[in-house]
Design a protein around this motif. Structure first.
Motif, mmCIF file in Angstrom:
data_model
loop_
_atom_site.group_PDB
_atom_site.id
_atom_site.type_symbol
_atom_site.label_atom_id
_atom_site.label_comp_id
_atom_site.label_asym_id
_atom_site.label_seq_id
_atom_site.Cartn_x
_atom_site.Cartn_y
_atom_site.Cartn_z
ATOM 1 N N UNK A 35 -70.966 -40.701 13.338
ATOM 2 C CA UNK A 35 -70.830 -39.923 12.091
ATOM 3 C C UNK A 35 -71.095 -40.810 10.876
ATOM 4 N N UNK A 36 -70.443 -41.967 10.861
ATOM 5 C CA UNK A 36 -70.573 -42.876 9.719
ATOM 6 C C UNK A 36 -71.983 -43.451 9.627
ATOM 7 N N UNK A 37 -72.514 -43.874 10.781
ATOM 8 C CA UNK A 37 -73.807 -44.552 10.807
ATOM 9 C C UNK A 37 -74.948 -43.630 10.398
ATOM 10 N N UNK A 78 -66.169 -43.941 -5.531
ATOM 11 C CA UNK A 78 -66.159 -44.043 -4.068
ATOM 12 C C UNK A 78 -64.751 -43.833 -3.516
ATOM 13 N N UNK A 79 -63.767 -44.497 -4.116
ATOM 14 C CA UNK A 79 -62.376 -44.384 -3.651
ATOM 15 C C UNK A 79 -61.866 -42.954 -3.807
ATOM 16 N N UNK A 80 -62.149 -42.350 -4.973
ATOM 17 C CA UNK A 80 -61.683 -40.965 -5.231
ATOM 18 C C UNK A 80 -62.314 -39.989 -4.245
ATOM 19 N N UNK A 81 -63.648 -40.094 -4.081
ATOM 20 C CA UNK A 81 -64.345 -39.197 -3.156
ATOM 21 C C UNK A 81 -63.879 -39.406 -1.720
ATOM 22 N N UNK A 82 -63.701 -40.673 -1.346
ATOM 23 C CA UNK A 82 -63.252 -40.961 0.017
ATOM 24 C C UNK A 82 -61.896 -40.322 0.298
ATOM 25 N N UNK A 83 -60.976 -40.477 -0.634
ATOM 26 C CA UNK A 83 -59.635 -39.913 -0.437
ATOM 27 C C UNK A 83 -59.695 -38.390 -0.282
ATOM 28 N N UNK A 84 -60.464 -37.751 -1.187
ATOM 29 C CA UNK A 84 -60.567 -36.283 -1.155
ATOM 30 C C UNK A 84 -61.249 -35.804 0.121
ATOM 31 N N UNK A 106 -63.837 -39.403 9.060
ATOM 32 C CA UNK A 106 -64.799 -40.502 8.902
ATOM 33 C C UNK A 106 -66.073 -40.037 8.197
ATOM 34 N N UNK A 107 -66.519 -38.822 8.482
ATOM 35 C CA UNK A 107 -67.713 -38.286 7.810
ATOM 36 C C UNK A 107 -67.478 -38.211 6.305
ATOM 37 N N UNK A 108 -66.235 -37.973 5.892
ATOM 38 C CA UNK A 108 -65.896 -37.895 4.470
ATOM 39 C C UNK A 108 -66.094 -39.217 3.765
ATOM 40 N N UNK A 109 -65.656 -40.309 4.395
ATOM 41 C CA UNK A 109 -65.830 -41.625 3.751
ATOM 42 C C UNK A 109 -67.307 -41.995 3.666
ATOM 43 N N UNK A 110 -68.095 -41.573 4.664
ATOM 44 C CA UNK A 110 -69.535 -41.847 4.644
ATOM 45 C C UNK A 110 -70.218 -41.084 3.511
#
Length: 334
Positions: A136-138, A178-184, A197-201
Motif C-alpha cells: 500500500x505504502x510503496x 504532512x503530519x496533519x494529513x497523516x493523522x486525519x 498505512x494508505x493514509x500516511x502514504x
C-alpha cells in the motif's frame, strides 16, 4: 593590513558563510527526520507489522532517493560553480536540464514501483503479515516518485544560489501539512474513513506535491527563472551526467548495501525489524548537522572553484570537515 590579517579575515568570512548556510539546511533535515519519526509513532498505533511494512518499503525508496540526491549533487555543484564564474545563463541551463532529468527519472521509477512493486518487496523479505502494508505504502509513495525527485532538485537549485532558508521554510510548511494529513487519513476524522498505512502514504504524496509547487515558484523569483516549457529544449547533458553518474554509483552502492543489511534483519522477524526502524529514525537525528555542512560546503566550494580561487576551496573543505568532526563527535557521545 598585512597578509596574516587578510588571511584571518578571509577565514572568518568563510566560517560565517559556512555556518549561515549550514544552519537552515540542518534545521530542514531535522524537520524532515522529525516527520518520519512522528509517522512511525502514528503507524505504530496500527501495529508493529505496519511499522515493519512501511520500513521495508522505505528501504527500497531510499535507493530511489539516492539516485535523485546524486543528480542534486551534480546540479548544485555545477550551478554554484557557474554562479561563482558569473555565468548565470549556463547556470540556468543546468537548472533546466536537471529538472527535466528529475521528472523523467521520477516517472520511470514511479512506473517501476507500480509494475514490479510486489516483486521488489518480496525480494526485500516482506512476509505475509507485512506485505499488504508495505505494498500500500510503496505503490502510492513510490508511484509518485516524481514528487520526491522534483523536490530534491528544486531544493538543490536554491541551495546552489546560497539560499538555504527558502527550502527550510517550505520544508516546515510541507512537513506540518504532512503530519496533519497523516493523522486525519490514518485514523479518520468525521466523514473521512481511517485509511491506515494508505493514509500516511497519501498524506506524504500530497505534502510533497505542494512542496514541489512552492519550490518551483521560489526558483522563478531568482536569477535562474525559467518557464516550464523551456526545460524540453534540446541541449548537451554530458557535463551534468558526468558529474552526477559517479555520485549516483557511490550512493547506490551504499544504499544497496543497506538493502541487503535490512533484508537480513527482516529475516530475523517483523518485530525485530520494527524495533530497528524506530531506533534508526532516532539515530538519524545525529547525522543532520553533517548533511547541513555538506550542503554549505558544496555551495561555497562550487563558488570558489568558479572564481578559480582554489585556496579558498581548500579552506572551505577544511572548516566543513573540522566542524563536522567536532559536532558529530559530541552528538555521538550523547
Amino acid at each position: 593590513m598585512n597578509s596574516t590579517e587578510i588571511e584571518s579575515n578571509s577565514d572568518l568570512n568563510i566560517k560565517k558563510k559556512l555556518i549561515k548556510l549550514a544552519l537552515p539546511a540542518t534545521v530542514e533535515n531535522i524537520l524532515e527526520t522529525s516527520v518520519g519519526f512522528i509517522d512511525s509513532l502514528m503507524i505504530s498505533q496500527i501495529g508493529l507489522f505496519a511499522v515493519a511494512g512501511v520500513g521495508i518499503a522505505n528501504a527500497v525508496l531510499n535507493v530511489y532517493i539516492a539516485v535523485f540526491i546524486a543528480l542534486g549533487i551534480g546540479t548544485s555543484s555545477l550551478i554554484s560553480r557557474y554562479i561563482g564564474a558569473d555565468n548565470s545563463e549556463k547556470a540556468k541551463l543546468i537548472a533546466k536540464q536537471s529538472l527535466l532529468l528529475a521528472i523523467v527519472s521520477g516517472l520511470c521509477l514511479g512506473l517501476v514501483s507500480l509494475l514490479i512493486g510486489p516483486q521488489l518487496l518480496k525480494l526485500m523479505g516482506a512476509t505475509e503479515q507485512t506485505f499488504n502494508y508495505s505494498l500500500q505504502f510503496f505503490c502510492i509513495v513510490g508511484g509518485g516518485s516524481v514528487t520526491i525527485a522534483t523536490m530534491i532538485i528544486l531544493g538543490s537549485i536554491l541551495r546552489a544560489l546560497g539560499d538555504t532558508k527558502s527550502p527550510m521554510k517550505i520544508g516546515l510548511i510541507t512537513n506540518i501539512l504532512n503530519i496533519i494529513l497523516d493523522y486525519i487519513l490514518i485514523f479518520g476524522l468525521g466523514p473521512l474513513p481511517a485509511l491506515g498505512v494508505a493514509g500516511t502514504a497519501i498524506g506524504t504524496l500530497v505534502a510533497r506535491l505542494l512542496g514541489t509547487i512552492l519550490l518551483y515558484r521560489k526558483v522563478q523569483s531568482t536569477i535562474l527563472s525559467f518557464s516550464f516549457r523551456s526545460i524540453f529544449q534540446r541541449s548537451n547533458y554530458q557535463e551534468l551526467l558526468n558529474l552526477s553518474f559517479p555520485a549516483a554509483l557511490e550512493r547506490l552502492v551504499m544504499r544497496l548495501g543497506q538493502v541487503l543489511y535490512f533484508g537480513l534483519i527482516v529475516a530475523i522477524g517483523a518485530k525485530t525489524y520494527s524495533a530497528h526502524s524506530i531506533a534508526g529514525s532516532i539515530e538519524s537525528f545525529v547525522y543532520m548537522p553533517a548533511y547541513g555542512l555538506a550542503t554549505a560546503a558544496a555551495t561555497l566550494a562550487g563558488n570558489s572553484i568558479g572564481k578559480k580561487d582554489y585556496v579558498e576551496t581548500k579552506r572551505v573543505a577544511f572548516y566543513a570537515v573540522k566542524y563536522g568532526v567536532i559536532v558529530l563527535s559530541i552528538l555521538g557521545i550523547g
